[in-house]
Design an enzyme around this catalytic site. Structure first.
Site, short mmCIF file in Angstrom:
data_model
loop_
_atom_site.label_atom_id
_atom_site.label_comp_id
_atom_site.label_asym_id
_atom_site.label_seq_id
_atom_site.Cartn_x
_atom_site.Cartn_y
_atom_site.Cartn_z
N CYS A 88 0.81 -1.22 0.00
CA CYS A 88 0.00 0.00 0.00
C CYS A 88 0.84 1.27 0.00
O CYS A 88 0.31 2.37 -0.13
CB CYS A 88 -0.94 0.00 1.20
SG CYS A 88 -2.12 -1.37 1.17
N HIS A 335 -9.32 3.19 -1.84
CA HIS A 335 -7.89 2.89 -1.80
C HIS A 335 -7.43 2.17 -3.06
O HIS A 335 -7.12 0.97 -3.01
CB HIS A 335 -7.60 2.06 -0.55
CG HIS A 335 -6.15 1.76 -0.34
ND1 HIS A 335 -5.13 2.53 -0.84
CD2 HIS A 335 -5.55 0.74 0.36
CE1 HIS A 335 -3.98 2.02 -0.49
NE2 HIS A 335 -4.20 0.94 0.23
#
Length: 388
Positions: A88, A335
């Site tokens: 991430c 996201h």
């Protein structure tokens, strides 16, 4: 620390597309728009770019698999383009690599672009390829829920406190035209939503989303050629630990060492001694509501176990003493992994320029962007500041 890039690199261009269920837009469409917006913001054409970094975590149909994915749409031919993938932290690590390259003197002007298509793919969201037994239950909500439950037991935090994070970030996102979810929610709505993985209900989790964002970086000494209000890179940090911390008997589930280490690197480079007093705003990784709270602590905004007080007392709201996720965060933006970090740096950049509009943080001079992934396996922290 052997070296520092403090005040050697400037951000002079920033662009971001509308995040959301972009079924009608391809990977190339989003990357093109984000890149052209950043170039327009810097007042340059593509022939001024000497190198580029592309952040994409989940290549789809070949797009995003290599740096060449942005050669055609942005007419970036004959220059080095590097694809970055780092959980991430993909977008923020792409930015970190580009900043280090400019600071080294190798290039004068470069592009950082994060892009991710997560909706219209065979496996929506984050596909998991694990051992059929060992990987059982290791979805992102389940893994972060393990840590959240341990944290709640240790510090007595309740779901009501978690809900306040969702309410705050949705309030901010409702005032951001680029956010996926432009909708306020109440604490009752958060608490009564369908359960995903206890203690996380639907509104404790960020949505699955498509998006892209881009930045133009240059040597600090030439930044005024492009803008009168460049934003300087003050410090960067990246740290990696085990990608299966739950198999480490010493892992206490109360925070993430990677964030603590990456933050210490960035703060040392930036000369930040007391982040709670010196950082004016922060975009932090709120993939789940609890993640934002533990990030308060891992980033040094308060002591371990005291993060709940920051959200309960309104200190991380837009009008608080340390606003967190003024953009609306991952809770409102979703996201799309490769795009998230660059999008967060876009928000910090526009806030430091005073372009936050209804969400503008008062007197913002020093801002922070942070990603954690894995969970906790890798974190990247960047500190940006005004040039004046």
């Amino acid at each position: 620390m052997a070296g520092s890039i403090k005040d050697k690199v400037a951000i002079v261009g920033a662009g971001c597309v509308k995040f959301g269920d972009n079924f009608e837009r391809s990977y190339t469409d989003m990357a093109t728009e984000a890149g052209l917006l950043a170039m327009k913001d810097a007042g340059i054409e593509s022939d001024r770019i000497e190198a580029a970094w592309l952040g994409t975590y989940l290549p789809n149909n070949g797009l995003g698999k290599a740096g060449s994915s942005i050669s055609d749409p942005l007419h970036l031919y004959g220059i080095p383009i590097t694809r970055v993938e780092n959980y991430c932290a993909t977008g923020t690590d792409a930015f970190r690599n580009a900043a280090i390259a400019v600071a080294s003197g190798m290039y004068d002007v470069v592009l950082v672009l994060g892009c991710e298509k997560m909706k219209d793919r065979a496996a929506r969201g984050i596909p998991r390829v694990e051992h059929p037994s060992i990987g059982k239950g290791t979805s992102a909500p389940a893994l972060f829920a393990l840590a959240a439950n341990r944290y709640m037991k240790e510090f007595g935090m309740t779901r009501e406190t978690l809900a306040k994070v969702a309410v705050k970030n949705h309030y901010n996102g409702a005032r951001n035209k680029l956010a996926h979810m432009q909708k306020e929610v109440t604490e009752d709505q958060v608490l009564s939503a369908p359960m995903i993985s206890y203690p996380f209900g639907l509104f404790d989790c960020c949505p699955t989303t498509d998006g892209a964002a881009a930045l133009i970086l240059c040597k600090a000494e030439i930044a005024k050629q492009f803008r009168d209000d460049p934003v300087l890179v003050k410090g960067v940090g990246l740290a990696a630990y085990s990608h299966k911390p739950y198999y480490d008997p010493t892992f206490d589930y109360l925070g993430f060492l990677s964030t603590q280490k990456a933050a210490s690197m960035a703060y040392e480079m930036a000369g930040v001694k007391d982040p709670a007093k010196e950082i004016d705003l922060a975009e932090v990784h709120d993939c789940f509501t609890w993640t934002e709270i533990t990030n308060y602590e891992d980033l040094g905004f308060c002591k371990k176990g005291e993060g709940r007080h920051l959200i309960e007392e309104g200190r991380t709201a837009l009008t608080g003493d340390i606003p967190v996720n003024p953009s609306g965060g991952l809770k409102s933006f979703g996201h799309p992994i490769g795009a998230s970090g660059v999008r967060m740096l876009y928000e910090v950049t526009t806030q430091l320029r005073g372009q936050g509009g209804e969400r503008q943080v008062k007197d913002a001079r020093l801002g922070l962007a942070h990603n954690v992934g894995g969970p906790g396996a890798v974190s990247c922290v960047s500190v940006l500041g005004r040039a004046d």
